[in-house]
Design a protein around this motif. Structure first.
Motif, PDB file in Angstrom:
ATOM      1  N   GLU A   1      -1.151   2.122  -3.660  1.00 37.74           N
ATOM      2  CA  GLU A   1      -2.389   1.809  -2.933  1.00 37.74           C
ATOM      3  C   GLU A   1      -3.418   1.153  -3.835  1.00 37.74           C
ATOM      4  OE1 GLU A   1      -5.901   4.390  -0.799  1.00 37.74           O
ATOM      5  OE2 GLU A   1      -3.810   4.910  -0.322  1.00 37.74           O
TER       6      GLU A   1
ATOM      7  N   PHE B   1      -5.580   3.515   5.332  1.00 34.06           N
ATOM      8  CA  PHE B   1      -4.219   3.106   5.654  1.00 34.06           C
ATOM      9  C   PHE B   1      -3.588   4.077   6.650  1.00 34.06           C
ATOM     10  CE2 PHE B   1      -4.931   1.350   1.383  1.00 34.06           C
ATOM     11  CZ  PHE B   1      -4.656   0.011   1.633  1.00 34.06           C
TER      12      PHE B   1
ATOM     13  N   PRO C   1       0.810  -1.231   0.000  1.00 35.91           N
ATOM     14  CA  PRO C   1       0.000   0.000   0.000  1.00 35.91           C
ATOM     15  C   PRO C   1       0.835   1.268   0.000  1.00 35.91           C
ATOM     16  CG  PRO C   1      -0.859  -1.586   1.586  1.00 35.91           C
ATOM     17  CD  PRO C   1       0.463  -2.121   1.119  1.00 35.91           C
TER      18      PRO C   1
END
Length: 728
Positions: free
Chosen positions: A240, A275, A236
């Motif tokens: 991402e 995230f 990520p």
């Protein structure tokens, strides 16, 4: 009875002898094959059970190390970066969320619960793929079970060969004989590598989501499970979108295996997963990203923790970072490299912000250097016997259909090499290149460390070949080192367990040009800083350097040295769009000044071998000597070849257009503050006389019948003689 037995024996022998020879041989081969298979099976069983007996206990396997720790020290011993594995809490099988267990089994080894450690079906599939991919360069995929991956992670390396795969298989069979499926899966989920230095699902969960793995949702578990195949691709932090796309594949596989229902997959809502923010990184990572990969060629130590001592000067690094951030125009990037006389890299900045862009423009970007490339033209000329005060004529010249122009749009006639270099006169550089040979100039560039391709078109003398900032800085450092080659390095010493396993050795035996050639080149370079295009780089002590500006101000360069330290600065946009006001003599030279004023403050002042000699100040110098106009009048295509149509012709946006009255026409060039509508201004002759220290009337500046010409209109820019700066 005896006769009856003998008769039957003779009858049987007769029947056997009646069988064809090929059938008897086939039966024999089958019997031998069965015998060999039985022996191989027995040998395999013995090997597996011997290996099983030698396996560590489960507690020992849990504590086995993963990865290699590396601590990186600056020149003063300060630890600047710690790299290596990160571990979260060890989660028992029952603590690991079921969605995480099922996600990993679905994507990595869907027959995990039924195979014996190796998967014959998976092996057959891998062999089939291997045959299909033969000659394509693709590596065989899909044969390793979770148990095999545990064996490889704990006991083996990632080296891909048949011997390693066989050992991996033996170990997997032994692990299955000694430990339960739940124990093997627990080992796997706590020890597998997920990228970014994270080993185990808890470390990965904390890194990517900011919480422990015992609270993973289905969507988060799918993202983590998708990382194992290629941690660097699906991370990520790297991409991402790719991580989320891969997680979608994991959810589909979980549906196929029955681990989740279609409704559960739909409810996972991967696209809205949040995230954790990346920890802040400073610009030292540009340096460590460049230096640490060199360890692979310097040492052979794959497991012990390493202490790496580097050349980085933290004070210089802070000054370099500040200089780039302060002076790079808005919308532009900047890079800076500082190299000591022995090749030690003291500072490296690859961009304005490492967090937003890890791309290192100091070592990776290749851009046209403009007139900074004239260093090699004049080195070749000096080596061929020319002298700084040799007389040369600045006049129109055409070489193979290419007609270089001076940016002041006029020629000054009789002058010297010193004056031509100080004011970056293009026609003289073209003449010199033609005289010594363009291939000779290219050879000189390669001799001084240019590693990118150098073309031999006539336009190459004006910097049409793309180069790296590190290579150009190295070349200038070698000139400053009296012609002795300078090889940049960043690692001075490496220790492992208190033992020194590498020490940098400095080679001073490679002489590139004779000392007198380097001294004459330094003479020309210090003239440029004292009175020519590089005046903004003055720091109150002897400095030698050169500016570079490419067509339409797409790139600005300044490279120079003082007191044993050589610094190169580049500025421009990553997309190579023009930036109005960006020239080598402005923002890059100011960044050089700001950095060097700090970097050499505690070094003794060093005089060059030759005292600075002023160029002929009564001539009309080239445009950049007044206000930093482009010093590269050549127009080139995307391959660096001169664009020719009755001479050099500009591409669209290659130079700002003017109307019949000499006023600039807006052509989309981006101004330093990001405003594409910013309009240029004119600078009057009185102002130019003042900043050049020539307060005599304009009509009295000409000498004899030498013609003069008023400079053309210019684009707006901050006053490089004041403290004003472009908007950031």
């Amino acid at each position: 009875m005896a006769r009856s037995s003998k008769a039957r024996s003779r009858a049987q022998s007769a029947r056997v002898s009646d069988k064809p020879l090929w059938r008897r041989r086939l039966v024999l081969l089958i019997r031998i094959g069965f015998g060999i298979a039985a022996l191989a099976l027995a040998a395999l069983a013995i090997t597996v059970y011997v290996t099983r007996a030698q396996l560590p206990s489960y507690e020992q396997l849990k504590s086995s190390p993963n990865g290699q720790m590396i601590r990186v020290h600056a020149a003063d011993g300060t630890v600047i970066v710690s790299l290596g594995p990160s571990y979260g809490d060890w989660l028992s099988y029952d603590q690991i969320p079921a969605v995480m267990r099922e996600a990993m089994i679905s994507v990595e080894d869907r027959r995990f619960r039924s195979h014996i450690g190796v998967d014959p079906i998976g092996m057959a599939r891998a062999i089939k793929l291997g045959i299909a991919n033969r000659g394509t360069g693709r590596r065989q995929q899909g044969a390793s079970t979770i148990t095999q991956q545990v064996a490889r992670t704990i006991f083996l390396s990632n080296k891909y060969d048949l011997g390693r795969k066989m050992r991996e298989g033996f170990l997997a069979l032994a692990l299955e004989r000694k430990f339960s499926k739940d124990e093997i899966l627990e080992l796997y989920l706590n020890k597998v590598y997920f990228g970014g230095g994270a080993y185990g699902i808890d470390a990965a969960s904390r890194k990517f989501f900011g919480h422990g793995a015992d609270h993973l949702t289905l969507a988060e578990a799918a993202i983590i499970a998708g990382l194992v195949k290629a941690p660097s691709v699906y991370s990520p932090t790297a991409d991402e979108a790719a991580a989320k796309d891969r997680a979608g594949v994991v959810l589909s596989l979980m549906q196929e295996t029955g681990a989740i229902t279609p409704q559960q997959a739909a409810d996972a809502d991967i696209q809205n997963v949040t995230f954790a923010p990346e920890p802040k990184q400073n610009s030292v990572r540009y340096f460590t990203d460049w230096a640490l990969p060199q360890l692979a060629t310097l040492i052979d130590e794959p497991s012990r923790p390493l202490e790496v001592w580097t050349t980085l000067d933290l004070g210089m690094q802070r000054a370099a970072d500040a200089a780039v951030r302060k002076n790079a125009p808005g919308g532009a990037q900047g890079a800076l490299v500082a190299i000591d006389r022995d090749g030690a890299v003291r500072a490296m900045v690859g961009g304005k912000d490492y967090v937003s862009s890890i791309y290192n423009r100091a070592t990776q970007a290749v851009r046209q250097p403009g007139s900074a490339f004239k260093l090699f033209v004049y080195l070749a000329a000096l080596e061929a016997g020319h002298k700084p005060d040799d007389s040369v004529v600045d006049e129109p010249i055409t070489i193979d259909g290419w007609s270089p122009r001076n940016d002041a749009r006029h020629n000054i006639g009789q002058t010297t090499l010193r004056t031509a270099f100080a004011y970056s006169i293009n026609t003289v550089a073209a003449k010199l290149g033609q005289q010594v040979g363009f291939s000779t100039v290219a050879d000189m560039a390669r001799r001084f460390g240019i590693t990118t391709p150098v073309n031999t078109h006539p336009s190459m003398v004006l910097g049409s070949s793309e180069v790296r900032l590190l290579d150009m800085t190295r070349a200038f450092a070698s000139v400053g080192n009296k012609g002795v080659a300078v090889t940049p390095y960043g690692i001075t010493k490496v220790t492992a367990g208190g033992e020194t396993i590498y020490t940098q050795q400095i080679d001073t035996s490679h002489v590139l040009v004779a000392p007198y050639v380097a001294a004459e080149m330094t003479d020309l370079l210090q003239t440029t800083v004292n009175t020519g295009t590089g005046k903004a780089a003055q720091i109150g002590r002897p400095v030698a350097g050169k500016t570079g500006t490419t067509t339409s101000s797409k790139d600005g360069w300044f490279l120079g040295f003082s007191s044993g330290l050589t610094t190169g600065v580049w500025m421009g946009r990553d997309d190579a769009k023009p930036i109005a006001g960006l020239h080598g003599g402005t923002a890059p030279a100011r960044a050089f000044h700001d950095f060097m004023a700090v970097a050499v403050a505690n070094r003794p002042v060093e005089q060059f071998e030759t005292q600075v000699t002023l160029p002929d100040m009564s001539i009309e110098p080239d445009e950049e000597s007044y206000f930093g106009g482009p010093d590269n009048g050549v127009f080139v295509d995307d391959d660096g070849n001169p664009a020719q149509s009755g001479g050099a012709q500009p591409r669209q946006n290659d130079r700002q257009r003017v109307d019949p009255d000499g006023n600039p026409i807006d052509d989309g060039i981006v101004a330093p503050d990001g405003d594409p509508q910013a309009k240029p201004e004119k600078l009057d002759q009185q102002w130019m006389d003042h900043v050049l220290g020539r307060d005599t009337p304009a009509q009295n500046r000409s000498r004899g019948d030498r013609p003069t010409a008023a400079p053309p209109p210019v684009r707006p820019q901050p006053d490089r003689y004041s403290d004003s700066r472009p908007n950031q």
